[in-house]
Design an enzyme around this catalytic site. Structure first.
Site, PDB file in Angstrom:
ATOM      1  N   THR A 121       0.850  -1.183   0.000  1.00 44.01           N
ATOM      2  CA  THR A 121       0.000   0.000   0.000  1.00 44.01           C
ATOM      3  C   THR A 121       0.893   1.243   0.000  1.00 44.01           C
ATOM      4  O   THR A 121       1.644   1.468   0.951  1.00 44.01           O
ATOM      5  CB  THR A 121      -0.916  -0.010   1.235  1.00 44.01           C
ATOM      6  OG1 THR A 121      -1.682  -1.211   1.203  1.00 44.01           O
ATOM      7  CG2 THR A 121      -1.827   1.205   1.253  1.00 44.01           C
ATOM      8  N   GLU A 158      -6.617  -9.988   6.753  1.00 42.38           N
ATOM      9  CA  GLU A 158      -5.983 -10.966   7.634  1.00 42.38           C
ATOM     10  C   GLU A 158      -7.070 -11.785   8.304  1.00 42.38           C
ATOM     11  O   GLU A 158      -8.134 -11.274   8.642  1.00 42.38           O
ATOM     12  CB  GLU A 158      -5.126 -10.256   8.686  1.00 42.38           C
ATOM     13  CG  GLU A 158      -3.814  -9.796   8.107  1.00 42.38           C
ATOM     14  CD  GLU A 158      -2.951  -9.031   9.114  1.00 42.38           C
ATOM     15  OE1 GLU A 158      -3.081  -9.256  10.321  1.00 42.38           O
ATOM     16  OE2 GLU A 158      -2.152  -8.210   8.651  1.00 42.38           O
ATOM     17  N   LYS A 210      -6.824   2.008  -3.173  1.00 40.90           N
ATOM     18  CA  LYS A 210      -6.534   1.285  -1.924  1.00 40.90           C
ATOM     19  C   LYS A 210      -6.798   2.178  -0.708  1.00 40.90           C
ATOM     20  O   LYS A 210      -7.429   1.761   0.264  1.00 40.90           O
ATOM     21  CB  LYS A 210      -5.068   0.814  -1.941  1.00 40.90           C
ATOM     22  CG  LYS A 210      -4.628   0.131  -0.670  1.00 40.90           C
ATOM     23  CD  LYS A 210      -5.348  -1.177  -0.428  1.00 40.90           C
ATOM     24  CE  LYS A 210      -5.110  -1.658   0.984  1.00 40.90           C
ATOM     25  NZ  LYS A 210      -5.824  -2.884   1.301  1.00 40.90           N
ATOM     26  N   ASN A 214      -9.729   1.579   2.294  1.00 41.74           N
ATOM     27  CA  ASN A 214      -9.454   1.518   3.731  1.00 41.74           C
ATOM     28  C   ASN A 214      -9.988   2.748   4.458  1.00 41.74           C
ATOM     29  O   ASN A 214     -10.456   2.656   5.588  1.00 41.74           O
ATOM     30  CB  ASN A 214      -7.954   1.342   3.986  1.00 41.74           C
ATOM     31  CG  ASN A 214      -7.542  -0.112   3.857  1.00 41.74           C
ATOM     32  OD1 ASN A 214      -8.396  -0.975   3.620  1.00 41.74           O
ATOM     33  ND2 ASN A 214      -6.268  -0.404   3.996  1.00 41.74           N
ATOM     34  N   GLY A 263      -7.810  -1.454  14.826  1.00 43.59           N
ATOM     35  CA  GLY A 263      -6.349  -1.535  14.931  1.00 43.59           C
ATOM     36  C   GLY A 263      -5.836  -2.239  13.704  1.00 43.59           C
ATOM     37  O   GLY A 263      -6.431  -2.172  12.627  1.00 43.59           O
ATOM     38  N   CYS A 266      -3.194  -2.088   8.907  1.00 42.67           N
ATOM     39  CA  CYS A 266      -3.612  -1.311   7.728  1.00 42.67           C
ATOM     40  C   CYS A 266      -4.390  -0.042   8.050  1.00 42.67           C
ATOM     41  O   CYS A 266      -3.932   1.051   7.730  1.00 42.67           O
ATOM     42  CB  CYS A 266      -4.426  -2.198   6.792  1.00 42.67           C
ATOM     43  SG  CYS A 266      -3.408  -3.484   6.042  1.00 42.67           S
TER      44      CYS A 266
HETATM   45  N1  LIG Z   1      -1.422  -7.189   6.262  1.00 45.33           N
HETATM   46  C1  LIG Z   1      -2.503  -6.928   5.544  1.00 45.33           C
HETATM   47  O1  LIG Z   1      -3.629  -7.356   5.860  1.00 45.33           O
HETATM   48  C2  LIG Z   1      -2.409  -6.114   4.287  1.00 45.33           C
HETATM   49  C3  LIG Z   1      -3.492  -6.097   3.392  1.00 45.33           C
HETATM   50  C4  LIG Z   1      -3.379  -5.342   2.226  1.00 45.33           C
HETATM   51  C5  LIG Z   1      -2.223  -4.610   1.977  1.00 45.33           C
HETATM   52  N2  LIG Z   1      -1.196  -4.631   2.876  1.00 45.33           N
HETATM   53  C6  LIG Z   1       0.008  -3.882   2.556  1.00 45.33           C
HETATM   54  O2  LIG Z   1       0.987  -4.805   2.070  1.00 45.33           O
HETATM   55  C7  LIG Z   1       2.307  -4.399   2.489  1.00 45.33           C
HETATM   56  C8  LIG Z   1       2.963  -5.523   3.261  1.00 45.33           C
HETATM   57  O3  LIG Z   1       2.232  -5.725   4.461  1.00 45.33           O
HETATM   58  P1  LIG Z   1       2.460  -6.997   5.380  1.00 45.33           P
HETATM   59  O4  LIG Z   1       1.403  -6.955   6.433  1.00 45.33           O
HETATM   60  O5  LIG Z   1       2.602  -8.190   4.531  1.00 45.33           O
HETATM   61  O6  LIG Z   1       3.891  -6.621   6.008  1.00 45.33           O
HETATM   62  P2  LIG Z   1       4.863  -7.553   6.874  1.00 45.33           P
HETATM   63  O7  LIG Z   1       5.569  -6.652   7.790  1.00 45.33           O
HETATM   64  O8  LIG Z   1       4.107  -8.730   7.414  1.00 45.33           O
HETATM   65  O9  LIG Z   1       5.890  -8.138   5.787  1.00 45.33           O
HETATM   66  C9  LIG Z   1       6.809  -7.359   5.102  1.00 45.33           C
HETATM   67  C10 LIG Z   1       8.012  -8.243   4.776  1.00 45.33           C
HETATM   68  O10 LIG Z   1       8.875  -7.535   3.889  1.00 45.33           O
HETATM   69  C11 LIG Z   1      10.213  -7.883   4.216  1.00 45.33           C
HETATM   70  N3  LIG Z   1      11.150  -6.928   3.616  1.00 45.33           N
HETATM   71  C12 LIG Z   1      11.480  -5.686   4.051  1.00 45.33           C
HETATM   72  N4  LIG Z   1      12.366  -5.122   3.210  1.00 45.33           N
HETATM   73  C13 LIG Z   1      12.575  -6.009   2.204  1.00 45.33           C
HETATM   74  C14 LIG Z   1      13.381  -5.992   1.026  1.00 45.33           C
HETATM   75  N5  LIG Z   1      14.123  -4.928   0.715  1.00 45.33           N
HETATM   76  N6  LIG Z   1      13.355  -7.086   0.229  1.00 45.33           N
HETATM   77  C15 LIG Z   1      12.616  -8.163   0.534  1.00 45.33           C
HETATM   78  N7  LIG Z   1      11.830  -8.229   1.647  1.00 45.33           N
HETATM   79  C16 LIG Z   1      11.829  -7.163   2.473  1.00 45.33           C
HETATM   80  C17 LIG Z   1      10.195  -7.934   5.726  1.00 45.33           C
HETATM   81  O11 LIG Z   1      11.302  -8.666   6.235  1.00 45.33           O
HETATM   82  C18 LIG Z   1       8.861  -8.612   5.994  1.00 45.33           C
HETATM   83  O12 LIG Z   1       8.985 -10.022   6.068  1.00 45.33           O
HETATM   84  C19 LIG Z   1       2.102  -3.114   3.267  1.00 45.33           C
HETATM   85  O13 LIG Z   1       2.251  -2.027   2.404  1.00 45.33           O
HETATM   86  C20 LIG Z   1       0.671  -3.208   3.743  1.00 45.33           C
HETATM   87  O14 LIG Z   1       0.092  -1.953   3.967  1.00 45.33           O
HETATM   88  C21 LIG Z   1      -1.258  -5.384   4.023  1.00 45.33           C
END
Ligand SMILES: NC(=O)c1ccc[n+]([C@@H]2O[C@H](COP(=O)([O-])OP(=O)(O)OC[C@H]3O[C@@H](n4cnc5c(N)ncnc54)[C@H](O)[C@@H]3O)[C@@H](O)[C@H]2O)c1
Length: 444
Positions: A121, A158, A210, A214, A263, A266
């Site tokens: 995002t 999630e 997006k 949200n 919470g 996101c």
């Molecule tokens: N969690 C959700 O429900 C959700 C839903 C939709 C969108 N998003 C978006 O998706 C994105 C990821 O969210 P998430 O919850 O999966 O995050 P997260 O923190 O669970 O995972 C992110 C991962 O990226 C890795 N990382 C960091 N730098 C890196 C690099 N340079 N190369 C490779 N890997 C690297 C980290 O080690 C970590 O494992 C965010 O922008 C979030 O807003 C999340």
């Protein structure tokens, strides 16, 4: 197809596993060596229903590989998904350092055409920044390789992430490149069989979509919480109001539950980031700011009720807490209302006995060993000797407890229900003083 996913977190791991499940050859790259080792050893770093089997099956079949080798990852996929974290910066705007680090790696190693997909995002305009970083890295190597940067925001929830990815409501693709659109149509075709789910648009509109989604969902929650607080003052029942308005098809029943605040990883950060990015282009997003302010206040509400009940004296009191995760079916505690509550209880000199079906390990990671927190092995164990029960997360197993047992375990029969999962009349019948959200206090 050969696909690369950068990031093996909630989004990256689910994306990688689901894309492998339909037959693709996927490499999931992460910079976190411990996480990659765990995944290669058959472990799953997060709790997400259905994910363990999916990851193991595809890993064993050789369709899903995990590595920290960035170069190998970049060389592998014609499509490079960026699914790394975009946590809030100090001022609340999205921190793009991880996204741009991936972009730089892609530019450093790519030697043929790539579709670079922003799945994280990210604020409007990020695709342009990603393209500039890739181009710079190519220039540094004296290379001129063709690529497209596409916005493909992720809408999975999630707790239901695998199902959401396999059967999405929509797949938003923001690009002006026909070649990139054609490739992504092929990637997503298996998830679009029932009817065409693909919504094609320009990059900036996709990026904004997006935040719009949200932002609107968070607005619904804050609106209901505002109304719940009013209902309490009017001596009305917000649950009756909820049914009354939800019956209007223009409003609908979903996402209008009052509670102790939203919470997760996101809503809080995306609402804040939208406001900050609006500010940066000279616009004050007043509604969005109010949504955030109402939520911050709402997250304090349970503590305020607990504190008022005990005449602002929590020293030596023990609070039983049911639910640590920010919502059921996840172990994610990022910005969870449970954290605001516990931290306020501790600041007031109280102790917490907490239980959550999945987030105990996460709570241990966040807070470590401390004298005023006991992580208990069951919901019943959390009650033993506590002065009150606070329910913060509406896990199924909390919905119909043995109220006589609850009453017998607590030193005083009082429940603070942050999710309105109990019936006030039942509480009165069993003789439990009951506080909920927007329904007033009911003395036993
Ligand atoms: N969690 C959700 O429900 C959700 C839903 C939709 C969108 N998003 C978006 O998706 C994105 C990821 O969210 P998430 O919850 O999966 O995050 P997260 O923190 O669970 O995972 C992110 C991962 O990226 C890795 N990382 C960091 N730098 C890196 C690099 N340079 N190369 C490779 N890997 C690297 C980290 O080690 C970590 O494992 C965010 O922008 C979030 O807003 C999340």
């Amino acid at each position: 197809m050969k696909l690369t996913i950068h990031g093996a977190g909630y989004v990256g791991l689910v994306t990688g596993a689901c894309l492998a499940e339909v037959g693709n050859d996927v490499i999931n790259v992460d910079v976190d060596q411990a996480k990659v080792d765990k995944l290669n050893g058959g472990g799953i770093p997060i709790f997400e229903p259905g994910l363990t089997d999916l990851v193991r099956r595809n890993h064993e079949a050789g369709r899903l590989q995990f590595t920290t080798d960035l170069e190998a990852g970049v060389r592998h996929g014609v499509v490079q998904f960026i699914a790394v974290g975009t946590p809030p910066d100090e001022d609340g705007s999205a921190d793009l350092q991880h996204v741009l680090a991936v972009a730089s790696n892609i530019g450093r190693w790519m030697d043929d055409y790539k579709v670079i997909v922003d799945k994280s995002t990210v604020p409007v305009g990020t695709a342009d920044r990603v393209a500039a970083v890739v181009r710079q890295a190519l220039d540094d190597r004296g290379q001129d390789v063709d690529f497209d940067v596409v916005s493909n925001p992720e809408f999975l929830k999630e707790g239901a992430a695998v199902g959401d990815f396999m059967k999405p409501d929509r797949i938003v693709i923001g690009t002006n490149s026909e070649q990139a659109a054609k490739i992504l149509r092929r990637v997503y075709q298996p998830f679009s069989r029932n009817h065409d789910k693909l919504i094609l648009m320009d990059v900036r509109s996709a990026e904004l979509t997006k935040y719009a989604a949200n932002g609107l969902l968070a607005t619904k929650i804050s609106f209901m919480n505002e109304l719940a607080n009013l209902a309490e003052l009017y001596d009305a029942d917000i649950e009756k109001v909820r049914i009354g308005i939800g019956s209007d098809p223009r409003i609908g029943y979903s996402f209008i539950y009052p509670g102790c605040g939203y919470g997760g990883s996101c809503f809080p950060k995306d609402v804040r980031a939208l406001s900050r990015s609006a500010e940066q282009i000279g616009y004050r997003a007043e509604l969005i700011d109010a949504v955030e302010a109402i939520n911050n206040r709402q997250k304090e509400l349970l503590f305020d009720k607990v504190s008022a009940h005990f005449n602002a004296d929590l020293k030596g009191k023990t609070i039983a807490l049911w639910g640590l995760a920010f919502k059921p079916n996840t172990d994610d505690m990022r910005e969870a209302p449970s954290r605001s509550l516990m931290e306020s209880v501790w600041a007031a000199g109280g102790h917490v006995r907490a239980y959550d079906p999945q987030a105990m390990q996460e709570a241990g990671h966040i807070y470590g060993e401390r004298a005023d927190l006991l992580l208990c092995e069951s919901a019943e164990a959390a009650l033993e000797g506590a002065d009150a029960l606070v329910v913060v997360t509406e896990w199924q197993e909390f919905r119909s407890p043995d109220f006589d047992g609850v009453k017998a375990s607590l030193s005083e029969p009082v429940i603070f229900d942050g999710r309105n999962i109990y019936d006030p009349d039942t509480m009165q019948e069993v003789g439990i003083t009951y506080y909920s959200i927007g329904r007033g206090a009911r003395a036993a």
